[in-house]
Design a protein around this motif. Sequence first.
Motif, PDB file in Angstrom:
ATOM      1  N   VAL A 100     -34.846  25.252   1.098  1.00  0.00           N
ATOM      2  CA  VAL A 100     -35.843  24.294   1.571  1.00  0.00           C
ATOM      3  C   VAL A 100     -35.469  23.781   2.956  1.00  0.00           C
ATOM      4  N   THR A 101     -36.473  23.515   3.777  1.00  0.00           N
ATOM      5  CA  THR A 101     -36.211  23.034   5.134  1.00  0.00           C
ATOM      6  C   THR A 101     -36.204  21.513   5.169  1.00  0.00           C
ATOM      7  N   THR A 102     -35.671  20.985   6.249  1.00  0.00           N
ATOM      8  CA  THR A 102     -35.675  19.533   6.434  1.00  0.00           C
ATOM      9  C   THR A 102     -37.103  19.004   6.438  1.00  0.00           C
ATOM     10  N   GLU A 103     -37.990  19.710   7.105  1.00  0.00           N
ATOM     11  CA  GLU A 103     -39.385  19.264   7.195  1.00  0.00           C
ATOM     12  C   GLU A 103     -40.044  19.228   5.822  1.00  0.00           C
ATOM     13  N   GLU A 104     -39.764  20.226   4.986  1.00  0.00           N
ATOM     14  CA  GLU A 104     -40.342  20.241   3.639  1.00  0.00           C
ATOM     15  C   GLU A 104     -39.803  19.079   2.806  1.00  0.00           C
ATOM     16  N   LEU A 105     -38.537  18.780   2.971  1.00  0.00           N
ATOM     17  CA  LEU A 105     -37.959  17.652   2.245  1.00  0.00           C
ATOM     18  C   LEU A 105     -38.515  16.327   2.748  1.00  0.00           C
ATOM     19  N   LEU A 106     -38.761  16.230   4.037  1.00  0.00           N
ATOM     20  CA  LEU A 106     -39.356  15.017   4.588  1.00  0.00           C
ATOM     21  C   LEU A 106     -40.753  14.787   4.011  1.00  0.00           C
ATOM     22  N   GLU A 107     -41.490  15.869   3.789  1.00  0.00           N
ATOM     23  CA  GLU A 107     -42.817  15.750   3.176  1.00  0.00           C
ATOM     24  C   GLU A 107     -42.697  15.237   1.739  1.00  0.00           C
ATOM     25  N   ALA A 151     -41.870  11.551   1.848  1.00  0.00           N
ATOM     26  CA  ALA A 151     -43.060  10.778   2.243  1.00  0.00           C
ATOM     27  C   ALA A 151     -43.998  10.589   1.053  1.00  0.00           C
ATOM     28  N   SER A 152     -44.124  11.626   0.231  1.00  0.00           N
ATOM     29  CA  SER A 152     -45.010  11.510  -0.934  1.00  0.00           C
ATOM     30  C   SER A 152     -44.437  10.525  -1.956  1.00  0.00           C
ATOM     31  N   LEU A 153     -43.121  10.516  -2.130  1.00  0.00           N
ATOM     32  CA  LEU A 153     -42.488   9.579  -3.059  1.00  0.00           C
ATOM     33  C   LEU A 153     -42.544   8.149  -2.518  1.00  0.00           C
ATOM     34  N   ASN A 154     -42.396   8.004  -1.223  1.00  0.00           N
ATOM     35  CA  ASN A 154     -42.533   6.679  -0.603  1.00  0.00           C
ATOM     36  C   ASN A 154     -43.896   6.066  -0.901  1.00  0.00           C
ATOM     37  N   ALA A 155     -44.924   6.910  -0.958  1.00  0.00           N
ATOM     38  CA  ALA A 155     -46.305   6.434  -1.091  1.00  0.00           C
ATOM     39  C   ALA A 155     -46.705   6.133  -2.539  1.00  0.00           C
ATOM     40  N   ARG A 156     -45.897   6.556  -3.496  1.00  0.00           N
ATOM     41  CA  ARG A 156     -46.275   6.391  -4.905  1.00  0.00           C
ATOM     42  C   ARG A 156     -45.795   5.044  -5.437  1.00  0.00           C
ATOM     43  N   ASP A 157     -46.718   4.254  -5.941  1.00  0.00           N
ATOM     44  CA  ASP A 157     -46.385   2.896  -6.376  1.00  0.00           C
ATOM     45  C   ASP A 157     -45.528   2.881  -7.642  1.00  0.00           C
ATOM     46  N   GLU A 158     -45.655   3.905  -8.470  1.00  0.00           N
ATOM     47  CA  GLU A 158     -44.884   3.901  -9.721  1.00  0.00           C
ATOM     48  C   GLU A 158     -43.422   4.309  -9.512  1.00  0.00           C
ATOM     49  N   ASP A 188     -30.873  18.260   7.626  1.00  0.00           N
ATOM     50  CA  ASP A 188     -30.466  17.088   8.398  1.00  0.00           C
ATOM     51  C   ASP A 188     -30.345  15.897   7.439  1.00  0.00           C
ATOM     52  N   THR A 189     -29.150  15.696   6.914  1.00  0.00           N
ATOM     53  CA  THR A 189     -28.934  14.675   5.885  1.00  0.00           C
ATOM     54  C   THR A 189     -29.273  13.280   6.396  1.00  0.00           C
ATOM     55  N   GLU A 190     -28.802  12.939   7.581  1.00  0.00           N
ATOM     56  CA  GLU A 190     -29.040  11.598   8.109  1.00  0.00           C
ATOM     57  C   GLU A 190     -30.530  11.318   8.273  1.00  0.00           C
ATOM     58  N   ARG A 191     -31.248  12.301   8.789  1.00  0.00           N
ATOM     59  CA  ARG A 191     -32.695  12.134   8.987  1.00  0.00           C
ATOM     60  C   ARG A 191     -33.403  11.935   7.647  1.00  0.00           C
ATOM     61  N   LEU A 192     -32.939  12.663   6.643  1.00  0.00           N
ATOM     62  CA  LEU A 192     -33.581  12.582   5.330  1.00  0.00           C
ATOM     63  C   LEU A 192     -33.306  11.228   4.670  1.00  0.00           C
ATOM     64  N   LEU A 193     -32.066  10.768   4.734  1.00  0.00           N
ATOM     65  CA  LEU A 193     -31.725   9.479   4.134  1.00  0.00           C
ATOM     66  C   LEU A 193     -32.488   8.334   4.794  1.00  0.00           C
ATOM     67  N   GLU A 194     -32.671   8.423   6.096  1.00  0.00           N
ATOM     68  CA  GLU A 194     -33.386   7.369   6.810  1.00  0.00           C
ATOM     69  C   GLU A 194     -34.887   7.447   6.583  1.00  0.00           C
ATOM     70  N   ALA A 195     -35.368   8.571   6.035  1.00  0.00           N
ATOM     71  CA  ALA A 195     -36.801   8.705   5.752  1.00  0.00           C
ATOM     72  C   ALA A 195     -37.219   7.926   4.512  1.00  0.00           C
ATOM     73  N   VAL A 196     -36.269   7.650   3.632  1.00  0.00           N
ATOM     74  CA  VAL A 196     -36.572   6.844   2.438  1.00  0.00           C
ATOM     75  C   VAL A 196     -36.836   5.408   2.893  1.00  0.00           C
ATOM     76  N   VAL A 197     -37.956   4.838   2.479  1.00  0.00           N
ATOM     77  CA  VAL A 197     -38.240   3.459   2.891  1.00  0.00           C
ATOM     78  C   VAL A 197     -37.164   2.539   2.324  1.00  0.00           C
ATOM     79  N   PRO A 198     -36.721   1.545   3.086  1.00  0.00           N
ATOM     80  CA  PRO A 198     -35.595   0.705   2.652  1.00  0.00           C
ATOM     81  C   PRO A 198     -35.783   0.074   1.285  1.00  0.00           C
ATOM     82  N   GLU A 199     -37.020  -0.303   0.944  1.00  0.00           N
ATOM     83  CA  GLU A 199     -37.246  -0.976  -0.338  1.00  0.00           C
ATOM     84  C   GLU A 199     -37.107  -0.038  -1.538  1.00  0.00           C
TER      85      GLU A 199
END
Length: 314
Positions: free
Chosen positions: A78-85, A88-95, A110-121
């Motif tokens: 899997v690519t970094t871009e696919e993981l970022l997608e 993003a989908s998990l960030n958007a799910r309220d459940e 890119d581990t750092e980029r991926l970890l920072e993509a998770v919304v802080p909350e």
Amino acid sequence: MPDLDMKTRVLDGVAIAGEIKAEVAREVVAAREAGYTPGLAVVLVGDVPASQIYVRSKVKTCGELGIYSEMHTPDASVTTEELLELIASLNARDEIDGILIQLPLPKHVDTERLLEAVVPEKDVDGFHPINAGRLLSGAPDAQVLAPCTPAGIMEVLRRSDIPVSGKRAVVIGRSNIVGKPIAAMLINASATVTVCHSRTQGLAEIAREADILVAAIGRAGFVTPEMVKPGATLIDVGINRLTDAAEVEKFFPNNEARREGFLKRGSTVIGDIDPAAFALSGAYTPVPGGVGALTIAMLMSNTVKAAKMRRSGK
């Protein structure tokens, strides 16, 4: 001077983890009565056996405590871009209240980029720079998602009635996962903290000043008895596997249980503290059965905390 008749206490991480899990289970019941179920999504990339075992344990614990969980298992290619997608989908799910990315990731990601993509909350591992900043700034515990292992260490100290305020603490190790955050948490608890690492000069002398010594350097038996202040509390974060019979005999002389386990499995586990040092301590966390037992319990606690924080608007 320490009391020469003082008995060394074993700080039972398994028992403390059990207490925390029971509290989390009650909080999950309360959450369901309030109309929601805390949810955790785990992302496991590739086929790393150790990671698979660890993730299965996390998912199993979610089920035991009533937390909703789901696993996402992209192929190692899997690519970094696919993981970022995916993130993003998990960030958007309220459940989904918590997102955990199992490390290590393949080298091309890119581990750092991926970890920072998770919304802080939803960052239940406490790795996002915003959560790290909140921890460092001394924000109230109820408003901080802290890394699970350091949070577990603080629970061990608190639940074992080991004083922290005003004490001298030495942390050996400066990783972003354990060393730096536990130093911040100890400072926030009003300890006087020194952080040591592989380039620290006079490390043994500094370690001997510690009332609380946290070893998180990833080297088997690194902390020797000569580095320990009598009566100190020793927190051993290390998990190192010994596969050499001579090393097993060095660290566990005349220990038949260890010898038999080694002969049966071909290895045995040791922390970053030489077991001979434990006899000098006032209290210590064993390996296994110490700090490691707390990590999953604190992940569950963080997931419930994240769910509450998101719904309270904090």
